[in-house]
Design a protein around this motif. Structure first.
Motif, PDB file in Angstrom:
ATOM      1  N   ASP A   1       1.138  -1.431   0.175  1.00  0.00           N
ATOM      2  CA  ASP A   1       0.023  -0.074  -0.184  1.00  0.00           C
ATOM      3  C   ASP A   1       1.018   0.678   0.001  1.00  0.00           C
ATOM      4  N   GLY A   2       0.574   2.278  -0.872  1.00  0.00           N
ATOM      5  CA  GLY A   2       1.724   3.484  -0.621  1.00  0.00           C
ATOM      6  C   GLY A   2       1.831   3.388  -2.069  1.00  0.00           C
ATOM      7  N   GLY A   3       2.167   2.380  -3.367  1.00  0.00           N
ATOM      8  CA  GLY A   3       3.120   2.515  -3.830  1.00  0.00           C
ATOM      9  C   GLY A   3       4.153   1.724  -3.928  1.00  0.00           C
ATOM     10  N   PHE A   4       4.451   0.992  -2.697  1.00  0.00           N
ATOM     11  CA  PHE A   4       6.638   1.040  -2.862  1.00  0.00           C
ATOM     12  C   PHE A   4       6.362  -0.938  -3.727  1.00  0.00           C
ATOM     13  N   VAL A   5       7.418  -0.880  -4.312  1.00  0.00           N
ATOM     14  CA  VAL A   5       7.508  -2.424  -4.520  1.00  0.00           C
ATOM     15  C   VAL A   5       8.376  -2.681  -3.987  1.00  0.00           C
ATOM     16  N   MET A   6       9.150  -3.743  -3.740  1.00  0.00           N
ATOM     17  CA  MET A   6      10.044  -4.760  -3.395  1.00  0.00           C
ATOM     18  C   MET A   6      10.675  -5.770  -3.746  1.00  0.00           C
ATOM     19  N   ILE A   7      11.630  -6.411  -3.746  1.00  0.00           N
ATOM     20  CA  ILE A   7      11.535  -7.787  -3.482  1.00  0.00           C
ATOM     21  C   ILE A   7      11.863  -8.506  -1.812  1.00  0.00           C
ATOM     22  N   GLY A   8      10.852  -9.882  -2.145  1.00  0.00           N
ATOM     23  CA  GLY A   8      10.905 -10.233  -1.029  1.00  0.00           C
ATOM     24  C   GLY A   8      10.761 -11.409  -1.091  1.00  0.00           C
ATOM     25  N   LYS A   9      10.489 -13.032   0.500  1.00  0.00           N
ATOM     26  CA  LYS A   9       9.819 -13.868   0.194  1.00  0.00           C
ATOM     27  C   LYS A   9       9.306 -14.754   1.355  1.00  0.00           C
ATOM     28  N   CYS A  10       8.962 -15.205   0.877  1.00  0.00           N
ATOM     29  CA  CYS A  10       7.323 -15.783   2.805  1.00  0.00           C
ATOM     30  C   CYS A  10       7.938 -16.735   3.416  1.00  0.00           C
ATOM     31  N   PHE A  11       8.524 -16.392   5.325  1.00  0.00           N
ATOM     32  CA  PHE A  11       9.005 -17.508   5.741  1.00  0.00           C
ATOM     33  C   PHE A  11       8.544 -17.275   6.867  1.00  0.00           C
ATOM     34  N   SER A  12       7.016 -17.519   6.995  1.00  0.00           N
ATOM     35  CA  SER A  12       7.194 -18.496   7.569  1.00  0.00           C
ATOM     36  C   SER A  12       5.669 -18.871   7.118  1.00  0.00           C
TER      37      SER A  12
ATOM     38  N   ASN B   1       2.776 -18.358   8.680  1.00  0.00           N
ATOM     39  CA  ASN B   1       1.338 -17.180   8.942  1.00  0.00           C
ATOM     40  C   ASN B   1       1.434 -16.020   8.108  1.00  0.00           C
ATOM     41  N   ASP B   2       2.315 -16.331   6.020  1.00  0.00           N
ATOM     42  CA  ASP B   2       1.568 -15.402   5.003  1.00  0.00           C
ATOM     43  C   ASP B   2       3.029 -14.011   5.389  1.00  0.00           C
ATOM     44  N   ALA B   3       3.573 -14.662   5.980  1.00  0.00           N
ATOM     45  CA  ALA B   3       5.016 -13.305   6.487  1.00  0.00           C
ATOM     46  C   ALA B   3       5.726 -13.319   5.510  1.00  0.00           C
ATOM     47  N   PHE B   4       6.130 -11.948   5.053  1.00  0.00           N
ATOM     48  CA  PHE B   4       7.174 -11.474   4.091  1.00  0.00           C
ATOM     49  C   PHE B   4       8.365 -10.940   4.487  1.00  0.00           C
ATOM     50  N   ILE B   5       9.310 -11.184   4.324  1.00  0.00           N
ATOM     51  CA  ILE B   5      11.331 -10.864   5.117  1.00  0.00           C
ATOM     52  C   ILE B   5      11.452 -10.151   3.282  1.00  0.00           C
ATOM     53  N   SER B   6      11.838  -9.137   3.532  1.00  0.00           N
ATOM     54  CA  SER B   6      12.174  -8.501   2.680  1.00  0.00           C
ATOM     55  C   SER B   6      13.627  -7.470   2.994  1.00  0.00           C
ATOM     56  N   SER B   7      14.729  -6.128   1.665  1.00  0.00           N
ATOM     57  CA  SER B   7      15.586  -6.034   2.495  1.00  0.00           C
ATOM     58  C   SER B   7      15.571  -4.539   3.234  1.00  0.00           C
ATOM     59  N   TYR B   8      13.664  -4.365   3.328  1.00  0.00           N
ATOM     60  CA  TYR B   8      13.132  -3.088   3.917  1.00  0.00           C
ATOM     61  C   TYR B   8      13.078  -3.914   5.599  1.00  0.00           C
TER      62      TYR B   8
END
Length: 64
Positions: free
Chosen positions: A21-32, A34-41
């Motif tokens: 939301d807010g127009g941000f796009v990043m690279i990430g991967k699911c890590f749990s 619970n559908d949580a995702f991790i990215s460099s941010y």
């Protein structure tokens, strides 16, 4: 062409583009489970992520 898909259909086994939301796009991967995702941010739960799509393929770049 719009290739964005609902986040609940995101793969769990590879890095993908995430649209927040807010127009941000990043690279990430699911890590749990619970559908949580991790990215460099940081880490994000799926209700803060709007959509996903595959990473673009570039010549000369080795995929994971």
């Amino acid at each position: 062409m719009n290739n964005w898909q609902p986040i609940n259909t995101a793969p769990k086994d590879r890095r993908i583009l995430l649209a927040l939301d807010g127009g941000f796009v990043m690279i990430g991967k699911c890590f749990s489970k619970n559908d949580a995702f991790i990215s460099s941010y940081g880490a994000y739960i799926s209700d803060t992520i709007l959509a996903w799509q595959e990473l673009p393929v570039f010549d000369g770049v080795i995929a994971e």
